[in-house]
Design an enzyme around this catalytic site. Sequence first.
Site, short mmCIF file in Angstrom:
data_model
loop_
_atom_site.label_atom_id
_atom_site.label_comp_id
_atom_site.label_asym_id
_atom_site.label_seq_id
_atom_site.Cartn_x
_atom_site.Cartn_y
_atom_site.Cartn_z
N SER A 71 0.82 -1.20 0.00
CA SER A 71 0.00 0.00 0.00
C SER A 71 0.86 1.26 0.00
CB SER A 71 -0.88 0.03 1.25
OG SER A 71 -0.05 0.10 2.40
N GLY A 102 -5.20 -0.77 5.52
CA GLY A 102 -5.58 -1.45 6.76
C GLY A 102 -6.91 -1.05 7.35
N CYS A 155 2.65 -7.04 1.65
CA CYS A 155 1.64 -6.37 2.45
C CYS A 155 0.75 -7.45 3.08
CB CYS A 155 0.82 -5.46 1.54
SG CYS A 155 -0.57 -4.66 2.37
N CYS A 207 2.73 -6.10 10.04
CA CYS A 207 2.48 -5.19 8.92
C CYS A 207 3.86 -4.80 8.42
CB CYS A 207 1.71 -3.96 9.41
SG CYS A 207 1.74 -2.55 8.28
N1 DGL Z 1 2.01 -2.54 4.89
C1 DGL Z 1 0.68 -3.05 4.98
C2 DGL Z 1 0.63 -4.41 5.68
O1 DGL Z 1 1.62 -5.13 5.69
C3 DGL Z 1 -0.46 -2.21 5.42
C4 DGL Z 1 -0.39 -0.78 5.72
C5 DGL Z 1 -1.70 -0.10 5.42
O2 DGL Z 1 -1.83 0.32 4.29
O3 DGL Z 1 -2.58 -0.04 6.30
O4 DGL Z 1 -0.38 -4.79 6.21
#
Ligand code: DGL
Length: 270
Positions: A7, A39, A69, A187
């Site tokens: 994201s 998220g 992600c 995350c």
């Molecule tokens: N980096 C993303 C993940 O691993 C999510 C971050 C987001 O866009 O809320 O869940």
Amino acid sequence: MIGVFDSGIGGLSVLKALRERLPHEDFIYIADSAHAPYGQRDDDYVVARARAISQYLVSRNVKALVIACNTATAAAIHVLRAEHPGLPIIGAEPALKPAALLSKTGNVGIMATRSTLASAKFRALMASQTGFASFTLEPCDGLADAIERSAKSRDSAELIAACARITCRMGSFGTQKGQMDTLVLGCTHYPFAAAHLRPLVGPDVQLVDTGEAVTRQTVRQLESADALRPCPDPASTGLVSLFTTGQSDTLHAAASSWLGLSATSKMLLF
Ligand code: DGL
């Protein structure tokens, strides 16, 4: 090329691990920052974004697709696999199993996005770990965004305050009976807050992220497809192309400070 997307800039933590293990491969990375955070979105939205990005990466002939992600993996990996049969697609999921194995107190904290924690995929993962550890789940609303802002502004005050609120809500960290001695960074953005989490949880708590597991799985899949690039010159390094649907300065700042990459990021609109 190996396609990688998130994201936003969080997937750079996975790209870092991938490049350490596969330095001579070429990568194309897409940060969907114009549509972040994932998220706190519903599944239909995340699936639509994951499909659009994957179609673009497939049009660039990637030999594997890494969903860097956890949120997009939980919502969309089954859709992408059905849409692109034959393409190795590797996802990221909170490292519950390694954390349960590492924990000595049997108490593991899990930081992740609200939608990862609410997903059926995560619930199934939790169920598979029943009896191996006790898990404290923390939906970290706003943390990925705070990490993005801090990467751009290079000001960590807001991020440090967010980390303090989160760890305080979660409970007691340490190696004594009843304390959480292992913290899952569920995350891909959160490894970039590790330096701020460390003083809050103490020196003995193990922080577990997904970069290495995703990398192992990527290598395995490329090996079995006989698609790893041969490396006649061990000193050669592959190319990294960075794209974002949002502000290129955020991606550029993060890639250069976290990965030492000087590749210029390009805007990509879809
Ligand atoms: N980096 C993303 C993940 O691993 C999510 C971050 C987001 O866009 O809320 O869940």
